[in-house]
Design a protein around this motif. Structure first.
Motif, short mmCIF file in Angstrom:
data_model
loop_
_atom_site.label_atom_id
_atom_site.label_comp_id
_atom_site.label_asym_id
_atom_site.label_seq_id
_atom_site.Cartn_x
_atom_site.Cartn_y
_atom_site.Cartn_z
N SER A 69 60.45 71.93 -14.52
CA SER A 69 60.78 73.20 -15.18
C SER A 69 60.67 73.07 -16.70
CB SER A 69 62.18 73.67 -14.78
OG SER A 69 63.19 72.85 -15.34
N ILE A 72 57.02 73.42 -18.01
CA ILE A 72 56.33 74.71 -17.92
C ILE A 72 55.92 75.22 -19.30
CG2 ILE A 72 56.60 77.14 -17.31
CD1 ILE A 72 56.10 75.37 -14.92
N THR A 73 56.83 75.18 -20.26
CA THR A 73 56.49 75.68 -21.60
C THR A 73 55.35 74.87 -22.23
OG1 THR A 73 58.70 76.58 -21.96
CG2 THR A 73 57.37 76.16 -23.91
N ARG A 88 59.11 79.36 -14.42
CA ARG A 88 60.12 78.48 -15.02
C ARG A 88 61.50 78.71 -14.40
NH1 ARG A 88 60.20 78.76 -21.33
NH2 ARG A 88 60.80 80.90 -20.82
#
Length: 285
Positions: A69, A72-73, A88
């Motif tokens: 998670s 993701i960015t 996310r």
């Protein structure tokens, strides 16, 4: 007139309320390890202490998905995949689900003796730490909705930055559980260092293959340093020899080397994206 949001934000629906095969496949892939683990537990294939083995494995998956998670960015920028951001929240909640499963499996290992479980959590530092991480993830999970985001305003982002500390403490919990065999925790530490170092990069470098390759080297060196410190402080194993093994091809694949390989693979993604790569494949439908 804008389309109304669905009353329940099911994970397989887009924000517009439409069914998405991509989201469904991501969800099924995320819960598959847990389903396999439960099947192995039910069929008696987890050894002499099945609940203990299930607790350890579910906890490992909780940290894995927490790191996914957090990735993701960076993935959105590195691989030019803006749609990745829509996954996310789902993946963060999956991490929470595995953390809850981890506690349930531990309770099963303790024969569901709640007073004894509470006593162990209070008296054993690594259990106290793991339980506090779980509570933190519960808070982030409960407040992950659009409604809570609107209520908290600017405070929402500040609150959810706590996920970085929770991931770090979760990895430390993995080290404390691993004791003399910490390869998995070392690799997690390397991945975590890469993800945190990426966030410290200037914006113009965040999708630079050269900068990402440099981060891979830094993360691998950091993982090797963490591994050395862990064995030096927590065991009688030859920490210096373990550190030197990272430079010995005959010593087998070390966690720091694997962290380097993963980081270098990430460094290639901007080139792949420029060739029309995976960004279009993850569009939610």
């Amino acid at each position: 007139m804008p389309a109304s949001r669905p009353a329940i934000a099911w994970p397989w629906l887009t924000r517009a309320g439409r069914f998405s095969w991509t989201r469904m496949l991501v969800l099924l892939s995320a819960i598959a390890p847990g389903m396999v683990l439960l099947w192995l537990l039910e069929s008696g294939q987890l050894g002499a202490e099945p609940w203990k083995a299930a607790a350890k494995e579910s906890g490992t998956w909780a940290i894995r998905f927490l790191l996914i998670s957090l990735a993701i960015t960076p993935l959105r920028f590195i691989a030019d995949m803006p749609r990745a951001l829509t996954f996310r929240r789902m993946l963060g909640l999956v991490a929470l689900g595995y953390a809850v499963l981890h506690l349930v499996m531990y309770a099963g290992h303790m024969a569901w003796d709640l007073p004894e479980i509470a006593s162990e959590i209070l008296l054993r530092f690594y259990l106290t730490l793991g339980f506090l991480v779980l509570l933190g993830l519960v808070v982030l999970g409960v407040t992950s909705t659009d409604g809570w985001q609107a209520r908290l305003g600017r405070r929402w982002k500040a609150l959810h930055r706590a996920v970085y500390a929770l991931a770090g403490f979760g990895i430390f919990h993995q080290f404390l559980q691993a004791k003399s065999r910490a390869d998995g925790a070392v690799l997690m530490a390397g991945v975590f260092l890469f993800l945190m170092a990426w966030r410290a990069l200037p914006g113009r470098w965040r999708a630079s293959p050269l900068a990402l390759a440099g981060l891979a080297v830094v993360a691998a060196a950091g993982a090797a340093g963490v591994e050395f410190a862990w064995y030096a402080l927590s065991s009688n194993l030859p920490a210096a020899r373990i550190l030197a093994a990272n430079l010995d091809p005959g010593a087998g694949l070390r966690p720091a080397q694997l962290a380097l390989a993963l980081g270098l693979a990430v460094a290639v993604l901007p080139w792949v994206a420029r060739l029309g790569g995976p960004g279009r494949a993850l569009k939610a439908r």
